[in-house]
Design an enzyme around this catalytic site. Structure first.
Site, PDB file in Angstrom:
ATOM      1  N   SER A 406     -43.343  79.658  79.674  1.00 15.13           N
ATOM      2  CA  SER A 406     -44.647  80.281  79.903  1.00 15.13           C
ATOM      3  C   SER A 406     -45.787  79.389  79.436  1.00 15.13           C
ATOM      4  O   SER A 406     -46.942  79.714  79.687  1.00 15.13           O
ATOM      5  CB  SER A 406     -44.716  81.659  79.264  1.00 15.13           C
ATOM      6  N   HIS A 427     -42.446  80.881  86.669  1.00 16.16           N
ATOM      7  CA  HIS A 427     -42.821  81.708  85.522  1.00 16.16           C
ATOM      8  C   HIS A 427     -42.869  83.175  85.918  1.00 16.16           C
ATOM      9  O   HIS A 427     -43.810  83.634  86.560  1.00 16.16           O
ATOM     10  CB  HIS A 427     -44.188  81.228  84.978  1.00 16.16           C
ATOM     11  N   GLU A 439     -45.661  82.953  88.827  1.00 15.79           N
ATOM     12  CA  GLU A 439     -46.437  81.708  88.870  1.00 15.79           C
ATOM     13  C   GLU A 439     -45.473  80.580  89.220  1.00 15.79           C
ATOM     14  O   GLU A 439     -44.445  80.408  88.542  1.00 15.79           O
ATOM     15  CB  GLU A 439     -47.084  81.419  87.515  1.00 15.79           C
ATOM     16  N   ASN A 477     -51.726  82.958  81.305  1.00 15.48           N
ATOM     17  CA  ASN A 477     -51.739  82.987  79.843  1.00 15.48           C
ATOM     18  C   ASN A 477     -52.864  82.141  79.251  1.00 15.48           C
ATOM     19  O   ASN A 477     -53.369  82.430  78.176  1.00 15.48           O
ATOM     20  CB  ASN A 477     -50.382  82.532  79.290  1.00 15.48           C
TER      21      ASN A 477
END
Ligand code: 3H9
Length: 697
Positions: A406, A427, A439, A477
């Site tokens: 991540s 991801h 992702e 993130n």
């Protein structure tokens, strides 16, 4: 170009065939074509009935959404519907595919309706921030009664042909081609001497307590207006004569058409479809994927394996020990158990997935035949590199090697293999068999067909796949870290985590940032703070009050205590007074005097931080287009769909005012609030993020 509505005569039946691929959307030509077609049939000597059906994959799938926001052009769809119903000829609609929105409204205006068994129908306008605006809210309740009509309109759900028949929406279900079943039905009707049958002439339905229904709907939709407007439109069907009810429906429809919510939801509709289309992948064929492997059977690995199994892919799952492998099987069975209980998966299918399609192993050699591997092991570069060295050793040439990291550097992982072109990031978001976002991390050396394979896999798993470049945290993130930091600064300066959570759920987020932190586990943030501490810029403001809670073993929901206290069996927590004390102690230690924040200021700062970081992510090419960021936040982070995404929201607010806010916040903390160059550029050029979406095609 063929005519939008083709006219044909067969005996005493006129046939109107819609031909506007791909979905027979009811644009201007189609509306004109229908009106002309009905008039022609009426003038055509000897015609007694009209059959309407769609060519290609579907009956009309609704109004042409691309026309929304532009000046409406006559004939308007409600007038087309009324014109069809007013015809002295018998009008029959034969439906297949998806008869949605304006499409179903055309069918409801026909005198009889037949559908193939696989046809689906509904009024999904609420998902576009609208209500049915072509008489659907007036005709449907006359057929189904008020309660069912409200349920159908406010949920926007699709109904199968059988259910539609049982609700009185359609008259017949028959196997075959729409044209053939339609013609047979018309002949039956003519033979039996059936007459015209107008839904608008049915008696007004029985009213219910509309104020209560309105309030309940508004509460359920968390700030989204359109479903509650749907209730008011159905109310008009009960309380007003048909024509006045139609006028009231039109008024409510046009009011919604003018809202930001409508713009946000239509942006979401098109972006959801655009996100997987990358010009650089045009004509690039993905590699075939017939079997995959997952490394690691923890929550994430088991979720990914579950998702792959549900997509019909055989999975080899590798764990370190037989015990860990057995635990992974239990997790996968648990994940699938939900679907089994809800009746979405048969026992037979469940057994096939968990016994035949799933292979557990502790040996890398068992991965030699798979086409794609997803690594989901501990987030530590050394560990990942060891896994990739093993994969490099055993996997067949051409196998795609993916990491579910991540935030770690996928370029570095790729460089540790002899085949960096085959490596990419995939991801997933937890729980991976539920969350829609994926992702797809395009590393420096990732080959185009490997990227295309990632997208093909995402599609097969039913994910919304978004391409992301390599950086700490990728798209989602990385942006999350920034707006979470803005929230933390507000806490140090006087806001409480609980006020922030409340302000943001009122804004429409599924959860506030502190409730999310408790859910994800406070140990994650704690570990990140420790990891980043040695290299942290001294100008960075990082609160440490939560470290104390973590040191005492409180990690949020999983330990029963975090920002909130969770009683056994209850999902929602109550504020933890210890946190308030720790915050106050830290403010005193830092010499900060707390000030009040309004909810509006909380939202403004939180969103400014989100938009600013998102603009950096787009400016640096980590996300290709603003809409990519919007879809990441919508499908992975609980951003309210009716606001379209952070960059759509920013456009609707006006970028100059947002940049001014950021500059004014920078006077307090110029390190954190550095305006994104792309945002400054757009403001200077008088452009919007949507202009960038359009320019990207
Ligand atoms: C309405 O009817 C209002 C009225 O009550 C009142 C009016 C006054 N218009 O989804 P797909 C495009 S509101 C324009 O990939 P699928 C779509 O963008 C409308 N374009 O296929 C895509 O384009 P591209 C109520 C539309 O098989 C292509 O068609 N109706 C429209 O997965 C293929 O679509 C709805 O809300 C449209 N209405 O799913 C239905 N619909 O290839 C909306 C689709 O360039 N549509 N396109 O990316 C859907 O739910 C799905 O598209 C459908 C097909 C289920 C039909």
């Amino acid at each position: 170009m063929p005519e939008a509505i083709a006219y044909e005569r067969q005996g005493d039946i006129a046939i109107l065939k819609a031909q506007n691929p791909p979905v027979n959307a009811l644009g201007l030509d189609m509306r004109k074509g229908l009106v002309d077609g009905i008039a022609r049939a009426e003038a055509d000597d000897g015609v007694k009935a009209v059959l309407i059906y769609g060519d290609g994959r579907t009956y009309f799938a609704g109004a042409d959404i691309r026309e929304f926001g532009k000046t409406p052009q006559e004939p308007y769809l409600p007038d087309v519907c009324n014109r069809i119903e007013a015809s002295p000829l018998i009008v029959v609609s034969a439906m297949h595919g998806t008869a949605l929105g304006g499409g179903l409204e055309i069918a409801l205006s026909s005198h009889y309706r037949i559908a193939v068994p696989s046809a689906r129908m509904g009024l999904p306008e609420v998902h576009l921030g609208l209500i049915p605006g072509a008489t659907g809210t007036q005709r449907l309740p006359r057929l189904t009664g008020v309660e069912k009509a409200i349920e159908v309109i406010t949920s926007g759900r699709q109904i199968g042909a059988k259910e539609a028949q049982s609700l009185g929406i359609i008259d017949r279900v028959a196997e075959g081609e729409p044209r053939e079943i339609g013609l047979a039905y018309v002949k039956d009707l003519l033979d039996s001497g059936a007459g015209r049958r107008a839904v608008s002439e049915l008696p007004a339905p029985q009213p219910i307590d509309f104020d209560a229904a309105y309030e309940a709907t508004l509460k359920k939709s968390r700030g989204q207006l359109s479903p509650a407007y749907g209730v008011r439109a159905v109310q008009a069907a009960c309380e007003l004569p048909f024509a006045e009810g139609v006028a009231e429906e039109r008024r409510l429809f046009m009011e919604l058409m003018g809202t930001d919510q409508r713009q946000g939801m239509i942006h979401a509709f098109f972006s959801e479809r655009a996100v997987g289309k990358l010009p650089e992948l045009d004509g690039v064929d993905p590699r075939p994927i017939n079997a995959i492997a997952v490394i690691g059977g923890g929550t994430m690995g088991a979720g990914i394996a579950t998702s792959a199994l549900l997509a019909g892919l055989p999975v080899v799952l590798l764990e370190m020990t037989p015990e860990a492998a057995e635990a992974a099987r239990k997790r996968i069975e648990g994940n699938l158990g939900g679907a089994l209980k809800r009746g979405k998966l048969s026992q037979e299918k469940f057994d096939a997935l968990t016994q035949t399609a799933l292979t557990l192993t502790t040996s890398y050699d068992d991965l030699k035949d798979v086409d794609l591997v997803i690594e989901a092991v501990f987030e530590e570069m050394g560990v990942k590199k060891k896994v990739f060295a093993e994969l490099d050793r055993v996997c067949k040439p051409g196998a795609v090697l993916a990491s579910n990291t991540s935030y770690l550097d996928v370029d570095e992982i790729a460089a540790s293999t002899t085949r960096p072109g085959d490596v990419l990031g995939l991801h997933f978001f937890s729980p991976a068999h539920v969350m829609k976002l994926l992702e797809i991390v395009d590393a420096d050396k990732t080959a185009p067909e490997v990227l295309a394979t990632g997208f093909a896999l995402g599609k097969r798993m039913g994910k919304i796949s978004v391409r992301a470049g390599v950086c700490d945290g990728f798209i989602g993130n990385r942006i999350l870290k920034t707006y979470r930091t803005a929230a933390d600064h507000m806490v140090l300066d006087g806001a409480s985590p609980y006020q922030i959570d409340k302000a943001l759920t009122d804004f429409g987020f599924a959860m506030g940032p502190y409730a999310v932190a408790d859910l994800a586990g406070l140990d994650i943030g704690w570990a990140t703070r420790k990891r980043l501490a040695p290299t942290r810029d001294p100008r960075e403001r990082v609160p440490s009050y939560m470290d104390k809670l973590c040191e005492d073993g409180h990690f949020g929901q999983k330990t029963g205590k975090g920002y909130y206290i969770y009683e056994a069996g209850k999902r929602a927590g109550v504020p933890n007074p210890e946190v308030t004390k720790l915050i106050e102690a830290e403010r005193t230690e830092l010499g900060l005097s707390p000030r009040d924040f309004t909810d509006e200021e909380i939202i403004r700062r939180y969103m400014a931080a989100m938009v600013n970081e998102a603009a950096k992510v787009v400016g640096e090419g980590i996300a290709r287009r603003p809409l990519d960021v919007d879809m990441v936040k919508l499908f992975g982070y609980g951003f309210p769909r009716y606001r379209g995404g952070p960059l759509k929201w920013a456009d609707l607010q006006g970028l100059p005012a947002l940049l001014d806010d950021i500059k004014s916040y920078a006077r307090e903390d110029e390190y954190f609030w550095q305006p994104a160059p792309l945002l400054e550029q757009l403001v200077a050029e008088g452009k919007t993020f949507d202009d960038l979406n359009k320019a990207a095609g």
